[in-house]
Design a protein around this motif. Structure first.
Motif, PDB file in Angstrom:
ATOM      1  N   GLU A   1      18.447  -8.634  -9.356  1.00  0.00           N
ATOM      2  CA  GLU A   1      18.496  -9.463  -8.233  1.00  0.00           C
ATOM      3  C   GLU A   1      19.456 -10.366  -8.911  1.00  0.00           C
ATOM      4  N   VAL A   2      20.573 -10.045 -10.082  1.00  0.00           N
ATOM      5  CA  VAL A   2      21.824 -11.481 -11.110  1.00  0.00           C
ATOM      6  C   VAL A   2      22.222 -12.452 -10.216  1.00  0.00           C
ATOM      7  N   LEU A   3      22.400 -11.839  -8.694  1.00  0.00           N
ATOM      8  CA  LEU A   3      22.815 -12.832  -8.228  1.00  0.00           C
ATOM      9  C   LEU A   3      22.460 -13.843  -6.862  1.00  0.00           C
ATOM     10  N   GLU A   4      20.622 -13.225  -6.494  1.00  0.00           N
ATOM     11  CA  GLU A   4      19.992 -14.118  -5.820  1.00  0.00           C
ATOM     12  C   GLU A   4      19.218 -15.095  -6.556  1.00  0.00           C
ATOM     13  N   PRO A   5      18.900 -16.259  -6.490  1.00  0.00           N
ATOM     14  CA  PRO A   5      18.201 -17.679  -6.732  1.00  0.00           C
ATOM     15  C   PRO A   5      16.887 -17.630  -7.131  1.00  0.00           C
ATOM     16  N   GLY A   6      16.642 -16.102  -7.485  1.00  0.00           N
ATOM     17  CA  GLY A   6      15.501 -16.141  -8.412  1.00  0.00           C
ATOM     18  C   GLY A   6      15.351 -15.753  -9.774  1.00  0.00           C
ATOM     19  N   ALA A   7      15.583 -15.455 -10.664  1.00  0.00           N
ATOM     20  CA  ALA A   7      15.606 -15.718 -12.374  1.00  0.00           C
ATOM     21  C   ALA A   7      15.536 -14.342 -12.485  1.00  0.00           C
ATOM     22  N   SER A   8      16.409 -13.863 -13.387  1.00  0.00           N
ATOM     23  CA  SER A   8      16.125 -12.112 -13.615  1.00  0.00           C
ATOM     24  C   SER A   8      16.204 -12.430 -15.173  1.00  0.00           C
ATOM     25  N   PHE A   9      14.782 -11.886 -16.305  1.00  0.00           N
ATOM     26  CA  PHE A   9      15.207 -12.184 -17.342  1.00  0.00           C
ATOM     27  C   PHE A   9      15.464 -10.816 -17.711  1.00  0.00           C
ATOM     28  N   VAL A  10      16.629 -10.949 -18.759  1.00  0.00           N
ATOM     29  CA  VAL A  10      17.307  -9.367 -19.311  1.00  0.00           C
ATOM     30  C   VAL A  10      16.370  -9.283 -21.045  1.00  0.00           C
ATOM     31  N   LEU A  11      15.861  -8.302 -21.289  1.00  0.00           N
ATOM     32  CA  LEU A  11      16.094  -8.024 -22.556  1.00  0.00           C
ATOM     33  C   LEU A  11      16.926  -6.610 -22.901  1.00  0.00           C
ATOM     34  N   GLU A  12      17.905  -7.122 -23.710  1.00  0.00           N
ATOM     35  CA  GLU A  12      18.369  -6.153 -23.879  1.00  0.00           C
ATOM     36  C   GLU A  12      17.788  -5.087 -25.180  1.00  0.00           C
ATOM     37  N   ILE A  13      17.812  -4.022 -25.977  1.00  0.00           N
ATOM     38  CA  ILE A  13      17.099  -3.825 -27.423  1.00  0.00           C
ATOM     39  C   ILE A  13      18.058  -2.764 -27.682  1.00  0.00           C
ATOM     40  N   GLY A  14      18.902  -2.904 -28.563  1.00  0.00           N
ATOM     41  CA  GLY A  14      19.473  -0.769 -28.973  1.00  0.00           C
ATOM     42  C   GLY A  14      21.386  -1.497 -29.466  1.00  0.00           C
ATOM     43  N   ALA A  15      21.820  -0.039 -29.668  1.00  0.00           N
ATOM     44  CA  ALA A  15      23.251  -0.626 -30.541  1.00  0.00           C
ATOM     45  C   ALA A  15      23.165  -1.557 -31.531  1.00  0.00           C
ATOM     46  N   GLY A  16      22.059  -1.841 -32.727  1.00  0.00           N
ATOM     47  CA  GLY A  16      22.283  -2.873 -32.771  1.00  0.00           C
ATOM     48  C   GLY A  16      22.216  -4.064 -32.965  1.00  0.00           C
ATOM     49  N   HIS A  17      21.325  -4.647 -31.803  1.00  0.00           N
ATOM     50  CA  HIS A  17      21.516  -5.560 -31.734  1.00  0.00           C
ATOM     51  C   HIS A  17      20.346  -5.865 -30.114  1.00  0.00           C
ATOM     52  N   ILE A  18      19.361  -6.945 -30.625  1.00  0.00           N
ATOM     53  CA  ILE A  18      18.595  -7.186 -29.163  1.00  0.00           C
ATOM     54  C   ILE A  18      19.404  -8.717 -29.219  1.00  0.00           C
ATOM     55  N   SER A  19      19.105  -8.195 -27.297  1.00  0.00           N
ATOM     56  CA  SER A  19      19.170  -9.743 -26.502  1.00  0.00           C
ATOM     57  C   SER A  19      18.198 -10.268 -25.559  1.00  0.00           C
ATOM     58  N   ALA A  20      18.044 -11.452 -25.597  1.00  0.00           N
ATOM     59  CA  ALA A  20      17.371 -12.029 -24.198  1.00  0.00           C
ATOM     60  C   ALA A  20      18.067 -12.879 -23.453  1.00  0.00           C
ATOM     61  N   SER A  21      17.699 -13.206 -22.400  1.00  0.00           N
ATOM     62  CA  SER A  21      18.539 -14.017 -21.491  1.00  0.00           C
ATOM     63  C   SER A  21      18.296 -14.011 -20.496  1.00  0.00           C
ATOM     64  N   VAL A  22      18.495 -15.402 -19.513  1.00  0.00           N
ATOM     65  CA  VAL A  22      18.153 -15.057 -17.811  1.00  0.00           C
ATOM     66  C   VAL A  22      19.273 -15.955 -16.752  1.00  0.00           C
ATOM     67  N   TRP A  23      18.970 -15.131 -15.764  1.00  0.00           N
ATOM     68  CA  TRP A  23      20.520 -15.179 -14.852  1.00  0.00           C
ATOM     69  C   TRP A  23      19.175 -15.618 -13.432  1.00  0.00           C
ATOM     70  N   THR A  24      20.647 -16.190 -12.784  1.00  0.00           N
ATOM     71  CA  THR A  24      20.141 -16.189 -12.064  1.00  0.00           C
ATOM     72  C   THR A  24      21.642 -17.193 -11.098  1.00  0.00           C
ATOM     73  N   LEU A  25      21.866 -16.317  -9.914  1.00  0.00           N
ATOM     74  CA  LEU A  25      22.831 -17.400  -8.707  1.00  0.00           C
ATOM     75  C   LEU A  25      23.986 -16.624 -10.048  1.00  0.00           C
ATOM     76  N   GLY A  26      23.834 -15.214 -10.504  1.00  0.00           N
ATOM     77  CA  GLY A  26      25.103 -14.346 -11.263  1.00  0.00           C
ATOM     78  C   GLY A  26      25.705 -15.185 -12.538  1.00  0.00           C
ATOM     79  N   ARG A  27      24.626 -16.387 -12.857  1.00  0.00           N
ATOM     80  CA  ARG A  27      25.496 -16.877 -13.754  1.00  0.00           C
ATOM     81  C   ARG A  27      23.885 -17.478 -15.070  1.00  0.00           C
ATOM     82  N   LEU A  28      24.311 -17.568 -16.499  1.00  0.00           N
ATOM     83  CA  LEU A  28      23.754 -16.830 -17.531  1.00  0.00           C
ATOM     84  C   LEU A  28      22.839 -18.353 -17.384  1.00  0.00           C
ATOM     85  N   ALA A  29      21.462 -17.996 -17.293  1.00  0.00           N
ATOM     86  CA  ALA A  29      20.619 -19.722 -17.390  1.00  0.00           C
ATOM     87  C   ALA A  29      20.674 -20.114 -18.452  1.00  0.00           C
ATOM     88  N   ALA A  30      20.034 -18.898 -19.503  1.00  0.00           N
ATOM     89  CA  ALA A  30      19.408 -19.064 -20.927  1.00  0.00           C
ATOM     90  C   ALA A  30      19.709 -17.725 -21.008  1.00  0.00           C
TER      91      ALA A  30
END
Length: 136
Positions: free
Chosen positions: A106-135
């Motif tokens: 639920e990336v649009l909700e007030p709680g934080a969603s931690f996303v770890l994406e691994i693939g296509a030659g890269h790794i990314s980590a991010s935290v989303w809340t209220l539809g915005r990138l928090a980190a």
């Protein structure tokens, strides 16, 4: 005389290392970033033709994802390739957000969603809340 692709996706990937010297294996994306706009346009046209076969020639909106950290010029090139291929509208979404939504986060909700994406030659980590990138 312009060469035209004859295989796409998994079919083309299966030809890697098995092609005569006159056949080129080209990838429009490298590490999640557009590398070949011409091939990307042809690729979107092919996907559009496949969709037309099941949706009776309706053109519409294309939603494409891009790698976190890609440059605005790459995003614009993706949009241009889709529009040039015949899309009426093009939407872009970061690939980590697309993956998070696909996984049911639920990336649009007030709680934080931690996303770890691994693939296509890269790794990314991010935290989303209220539809915005928090980190990330």
């Amino acid at each position: 005389h312009e060469r035209q692709p004859f295989a796409w996706g998994e079919e083309a990937h299966a030809l890697a290392g098995r092609c005569p010297a006159s056949v080129q294996l080209r990838r429009p994306m490298l590490d999640g970033v557009l590398e070949d706009a011409q091939v990307a346009q042809l690729w979107v046209q092919q996907l559009s033709r496949q969709a037309d076969a099941t949706h009776r020639n309706r053109r519409g909106t294309v939603l494409m994802s891009y790698a976190p950290g890609s440059r605005a010029a790459h995003e614009e090139a993706l949009m241009r390739a889709a529009l040039d291929a015949g899309a009426l509208e093009v939407g872009l979404v970061r690939s980590d957000v697309a993956g998070a939504i696909g996984a049911g986060l639920e990336v649009l909700e007030p709680g934080a969603s931690f996303v770890l994406e691994i693939g296509a030659g890269h790794i990314s980590a991010s935290v989303w809340t209220l539809g915005r990138l928090a980190a990330g």
